[in-house]
Scaffold this motif. Structure first.
Motif, PDB file in Angstrom:
ATOM      1  N   GLY A  30     -10.446 -12.941  22.755  1.00 31.93           N
ATOM      2  CA  GLY A  30     -10.513 -13.832  23.963  1.00 31.93           C
ATOM      3  C   GLY A  30      -9.596 -14.376  24.760  1.00 31.93           C
ATOM      4  O   GLY A  30      -9.358 -14.988  23.904  1.00 31.93           O
ATOM      5  N   ASP A  31      -8.505 -14.020  25.614  1.00 33.43           N
ATOM      6  CA  ASP A  31      -7.845 -14.499  25.949  1.00 33.43           C
ATOM      7  C   ASP A  31      -6.547 -14.820  25.248  1.00 33.43           C
ATOM      8  O   ASP A  31      -6.132 -16.026  25.092  1.00 33.43           O
ATOM      9  CB  ASP A  31      -8.299 -15.972  26.727  1.00 33.43           C
ATOM     10  N   ALA A  32      -5.774 -13.537  24.544  1.00 35.68           N
ATOM     11  CA  ALA A  32      -5.132 -13.869  23.728  1.00 35.68           C
ATOM     12  C   ALA A  32      -3.205 -15.030  24.370  1.00 35.68           C
ATOM     13  O   ALA A  32      -3.105 -13.819  25.751  1.00 35.68           O
ATOM     14  CB  ALA A  32      -4.201 -12.898  23.377  1.00 35.68           C
ATOM     15  N   ARG A  33      -3.008 -15.897  24.426  1.00 36.19           N
ATOM     16  CA  ARG A  33      -2.424 -16.494  25.008  1.00 36.19           C
ATOM     17  C   ARG A  33      -0.454 -16.081  24.317  1.00 36.19           C
ATOM     18  O   ARG A  33      -1.006 -16.913  23.106  1.00 36.19           O
ATOM     19  CB  ARG A  33      -2.362 -17.373  25.632  1.00 36.19           C
ATOM     20  N   LYS A  34      -0.152 -15.913  24.857  1.00 35.54           N
ATOM     21  CA  LYS A  34       1.635 -15.798  23.978  1.00 35.54           C
ATOM     22  C   LYS A  34       1.985 -17.294  23.889  1.00 35.54           C
ATOM     23  O   LYS A  34       2.685 -17.890  25.236  1.00 35.54           O
ATOM     24  CB  LYS A  34       2.620 -14.894  24.586  1.00 35.54           C
TER      25      LYS A  34
ATOM     26  N   ALA B 110      -1.406  -7.930  22.685  1.00 30.15           N
ATOM     27  CA  ALA B 110      -1.876  -8.392  24.062  1.00 30.15           C
ATOM     28  C   ALA B 110      -2.880  -8.358  23.702  1.00 30.15           C
ATOM     29  O   ALA B 110      -4.506  -9.203  23.878  1.00 30.15           O
ATOM     30  CB  ALA B 110      -1.189  -9.443  25.142  1.00 30.15           C
ATOM     31  N   GLU B 111      -3.698  -7.125  24.662  1.00 25.53           N
ATOM     32  CA  GLU B 111      -4.563  -6.366  25.273  1.00 25.53           C
ATOM     33  C   GLU B 111      -5.610  -6.815  23.732  1.00 25.53           C
ATOM     34  O   GLU B 111      -7.273  -7.288  23.779  1.00 25.53           O
ATOM     35  CB  GLU B 111      -5.115  -5.265  25.470  1.00 25.53           C
ATOM     36  N   THR B 112      -5.269  -6.042  22.550  1.00 25.03           N
ATOM     37  CA  THR B 112      -5.995  -5.738  21.451  1.00 25.03           C
ATOM     38  C   THR B 112      -6.139  -7.115  21.030  1.00 25.03           C
ATOM     39  O   THR B 112      -7.648  -7.206  20.218  1.00 25.03           O
ATOM     40  CB  THR B 112      -5.479  -5.131  20.437  1.00 25.03           C
ATOM     41  N   ILE B 113      -5.745  -8.034  20.561  1.00 29.07           N
ATOM     42  CA  ILE B 113      -6.098  -9.573  20.343  1.00 29.07           C
ATOM     43  C   ILE B 113      -7.476 -10.119  21.559  1.00 29.07           C
ATOM     44  O   ILE B 113      -8.072 -10.852  20.582  1.00 29.07           O
ATOM     45  CB  ILE B 113      -4.980 -10.519  19.956  1.00 29.07           C
TER      46      ILE B 113
ATOM     47  N   THR C  49       3.997  -4.478  23.591  1.00 27.59           N
ATOM     48  CA  THR C  49       3.370  -5.407  23.464  1.00 27.59           C
ATOM     49  C   THR C  49       2.168  -6.271  24.179  1.00 27.59           C
ATOM     50  O   THR C  49       1.339  -7.133  23.521  1.00 27.59           O
ATOM     51  CB  THR C  49       4.691  -7.045  23.904  1.00 27.59           C
ATOM     52  N   ALA C  50       2.499  -5.748  25.682  1.00 28.09           N
ATOM     53  CA  ALA C  50       1.156  -5.956  26.025  1.00 28.09           C
ATOM     54  C   ALA C  50      -0.193  -5.722  25.744  1.00 28.09           C
ATOM     55  O   ALA C  50      -1.737  -5.668  25.970  1.00 28.09           O
ATOM     56  CB  ALA C  50       1.415  -5.237  27.491  1.00 28.09           C
TER      57      ALA C  50
END
Length: 781
Positions: free
Chosen positions: A565-569, A557-560, A553-554
């Protein structure tokens, strides 16, 4: 005092008492918001059997208490832990957006065991857990060195408790004090007495504390402990270079590790607070605008009575809210949607009464508006009761077979149905009776809105169409429509949500829009070729995959973040495969039971032919709705299941009202052919169908336009179901009932709309035995 005055006063007193009680509850008892509205984390655990212990309701209850101690030790605000069924535990953690620590603590669910260390593992030894947590095994210690462990000397139930303390005087710093039970104290003294016989520095002088197949601590026995003596007294201390966090966590794991049975996380949902706030605002706007539009529509159609019904709708909202608060129910996002939907259902009961009153005033020439209203309430009672019972069946099945927010929708729907009946049959009746008895209204009956038939009924009375002249043609049209939409299930297939397939769904919000194709390509290059990427709003993406660990999952998130820019779940849902299979099975069971329950109820209330026709129309509606969603590529998830079961309960209302009128007409005149009676019933109930459909459509349209994406699909499903259900009750259920009815030679006379033909008025052309009657003798002059 006249009897009707006494009954009016009694109803008014009851209505005022109910409104006062509801207002008191609403002002003093807050409604608990679900995590999908307030934000937070929901985790579902399931107990598992072991070779030495089986799972049961009692074991699950004890597990809840142990887990509550773990959660409380984390310092989380207002956590909720409840048993769900015999083997499941629901954990809700409000305002927790990163539940990794809580999930990690809850995930360490094996029984706590204490082992003597036999020595370092040999190269030929296999490192790994044993089948029995208490058996001998080889596990790595805190530094990664494999140790050979003896069979367990103590279990978790031998530990009374553990506490982290700070010793400032001796300079020892943070340490953990462990208290044992009486039996545990004896076993601990024996284990430490044997370990103390090994020389200092030997691994055999260590004691390993194991939790979830992991050594959480392996302290050495202090040199002051003599061989063969051990540590007695029922208390021991574990010292080391702990900081406050490490000491508290180790104490928590030791004291909270005595689970009667292991548990496994089978579902996890994370809802961001910002997403919950947006959902509340959108749903609130939808409720407000939908209610205002419905109120304006009802007032425009029924004038004074419509205005009074709008006032009753406000009381309905108050009663529904107070009932949710009094029952301690949780208001979820689908529950808010259910509240919007039940506003339309509350309008339906009022429309039924007013249309009945219009018939009695204009068609049957009632002398006053008040007497017409009394007849309207009496005549509509049966249809209101039958239609609401069918919806309550759907709400009960949702509560029995659904879970999470969808179950909350079932509760809201059930409360809304009961509140709508109270609103229409008590509050509206009190207000309408009082207004209609005023001299000003009595002298001007047209302002009541029930002294005229309405433009729909006027148009039908002028044209008097025979819609059921060729019922089989309508069945052919329904079959063609069913084939066209149902083929989508075969051609496109169903996009089952993770609730039914298992897997993980994560929704991110980014600083700038991210193209789904670019995100799909980037995730494939990052090692997730089967991940599904869908846009879910402005600057939002939804990622769905069969399996995703926290580490993966991490990476996602880094890929998105590299793309937007700054993908927040803002949402994270994890459903295990066994739970997905169970929910899929429960969905089919709920659907089958809904149809069977409707068939059974309608068969009791009506003839079996009518019941079969109504349920056949329901199957027609269900397949069309599922087929349309298949063609549109919309997800078939738990929220869609809620919409589907609601359509089953809601669309059958039209069939119930229609069949109730057919039953009434047949009771008055059994000589009229069924197609003619059915046609008259359709024309007489069509104004109610149109007005009720408009009231519900206004609410659902507001919900579809203003709500978030999840509720947009929900409102779309209900709008489709409302449209198809209205059509099928007239052009599928009614023709099917005629087709199932045995044919008999009948007269071809066609009664006009509103004609009340009385039985026994037709002339007879034959006498007893089939001989023609003779005319009497005539004396001529």
């Amino acid at each position: 005092m006249p009897r009707h005055h006494r009954s009016l006063r009694t109803r008014a007193l009851l209505a005022l008492t109910l409104i006062a009680a509801a207002l008191t509850i609403a002002l003093t008892v807050p409604v608990r918001l679900g995590l999908d509205l307030s934000g937070g984390t929901q985790i579902v655990l399931e107990t598992r059997s072991t070779p030495t212990s089986g799972t049961s309701r009692e074991a699950t209850d004890r597990t809840v208490e142990v887990l509550r101690g773990r959660i409380d030790a984390l310092g989380l605000a207002e956590p909720t832990l409840v048993r769900s069924g015999d083997h499941r535990i629901l954990v809700e953690l409000p305002d927790v957006q990163d539940p990794s620590k809580a999930a990690d603590v809850l995930g360490r669910t094996a029984q706590l065991t204490v082992h003597a260390v036999l020595g370092p593992a040999r190269a030929s030894d296999a490192v790994g857990p044993a089948i029995d947590p208490a058996a001998a095994r080889i596990l790595p210690d805190e530094t990664g060195q494999p140790l050979r462990l003896k069979a367990a000397d103590l279990r978790g139930d031998d530990v009374k408790g553990a506490d982290a303390r700070f010793d400032q005087q001796s300079g020892a710093g943070w340490h953990i004090t462990v208290d044992f039970t009486d039996d545990g104290s004896i076993r601990w003294a024996k284990a430490t007495a044997e370990a103390a016989c090994h020389p200092a520095g030997d691994p055999g002088r260590r004691i390993a504390i194991v939790l979830d197949d992991k050594i959480i601590s392996s302290p050495r026995i202090d040199p002051s402990v003599a061989c063969g003596v051990g540590i007695g007294g029922g208390t021991t201390q574990i010292t080391g270079s702990f900081n406050d966090t490490e000491a508290r966590e180790l104490a928590l794991l030791i004291s909270g590790g005595a689970l009667p049975v292991p548990v496994e996380i089978i579902e996890q949902r994370i809802i961001g607070a910002t997403l919950g706030d947006a959902a509340i605002n959108a749903a609130a706007w939808a409720v407000g605008i939908g209610t205002v539009l419905t109120a304006l529509f009802v007032t425009a159609v029924y004038r004074l009575m419509g205005l009074l019904a709008t006032m009753a709708l406000a009381c309905y909202g108050l009663i529904s809210y107070a009932a949710l608060a009094a029952l301690g129910a949780t208001l979820t996002l689908p529950g808010l949607a259910g509240f919007v939907l039940t506003i339309g259902m509350a309008v339906d009961a009022n429309v039924l009464v007013f249309e009945r009153a219009r018939e009695d005033f204009a068609v049957r020439s009632r002398p006053t508006a008040r007497s017409a209203l009394t007849a309207g309430f009496r005549g509509a009672l049966s249809a209101i009761a039958d239609s609401n019972v069918t919806t309550l069946i759907a709400a009960g099945l949702l509560f029995a077979f659904a879970s999470g927010p969808v179950r909350g929708f079932g509760v809201t729907l059930g409360i809304g149905v009961l509140a709508s009946m109270i609103s229409a049959l008590l509050i509206t009746r009190v207000c309408a009776d009082y207004a209609a008895s005023r001299p000003f209204v009595h002298c001007r009956p047209r302002i009541t809105g029930i002294a005229d038939t309405g433009w729909i009924r006027d148009r039908l009375m002028r044209r008097n169409p025979h819609l059921m002249r060729h019922p089989r043609r309508w069945l052919a049209v329904s079959a063609a429509l069913l084939l066209a939409t149902g083929s989508g299930i075969v051609v496109r297939g169903l996009d089952l949500g993770i609730e039914f397939t298992g897997g993980r769904l994560i929704e991110y919000t980014t600083n700038c829009p991210v193209d789904p194709d670019r995100a799909r390509t980037a995730l494939s290059e990052a090692g997730f070729p089967r991940a599904t990427v869908q846009p879910s709003g402005d600057n939002q993406l939804t990622i769905r995959a069969q399996t995703l660990t926290n580490t993966e999952t991490a990476t996602v998130a880094e890929t998105i973040s590299r793309l937007g820019g700054d993908a927040r779940k803002i949402r994270d849902e994890l459903v295990g495969p066994t739970l997905g299979e169970e929910l899929r099975r429960n969905a089919l069971i709920a659907l089958g039971l809904a149809l069977a329950a409707q068939l059974a109820y309608l068969a009791v209330r009506f003839r079996w032919r009518f019941a079969t026709a109504a349920v056949g129309a329901l199957v027609h509606d269900v397949l069309i709705l599922v087929g349309v969603f298949a063609w549109l590529g919309k997800p078939v998830d738990a929220v869609f299941l809620a919409a589907l079961l609601t359509v089953i309960g809601y669309s059958v209302n039209d069939s119930v009202v229609l069949f109730d009128r057919i039953r009434e007409l047949l009771a008055r005149d059994r000589t009229t052919p069924l197609p003619c009676s059915t046609n008259r019933a359709i024309l007489q109930t069509l104004p109610r169908t149109v007005n009720t459909g408009m009231g519900a459509a206004l609410n659902l349209t507001a919900l579809a336009v203003l709500a978030d994406d999840a509720l947009t699909d929900f409102a779309l499903a209900l709008l489709i179901g409302l449209t198809v259900g209205t059509y099928s009750s007239v052009f599928t259920a009614a023709p099917a009932a005629i087709a199932l009815h045995p044919r008999r030679p009948t007269p071809q006379r066609r009664a006009p709309l509103g004609d009340e033909a009385a039985p026994g008025l037709r002339s007879r052309t034959s006498g007893e035995g089939g001989t023609r009657s003779k005319s009497p003798s005539v004396i001529r002059s």
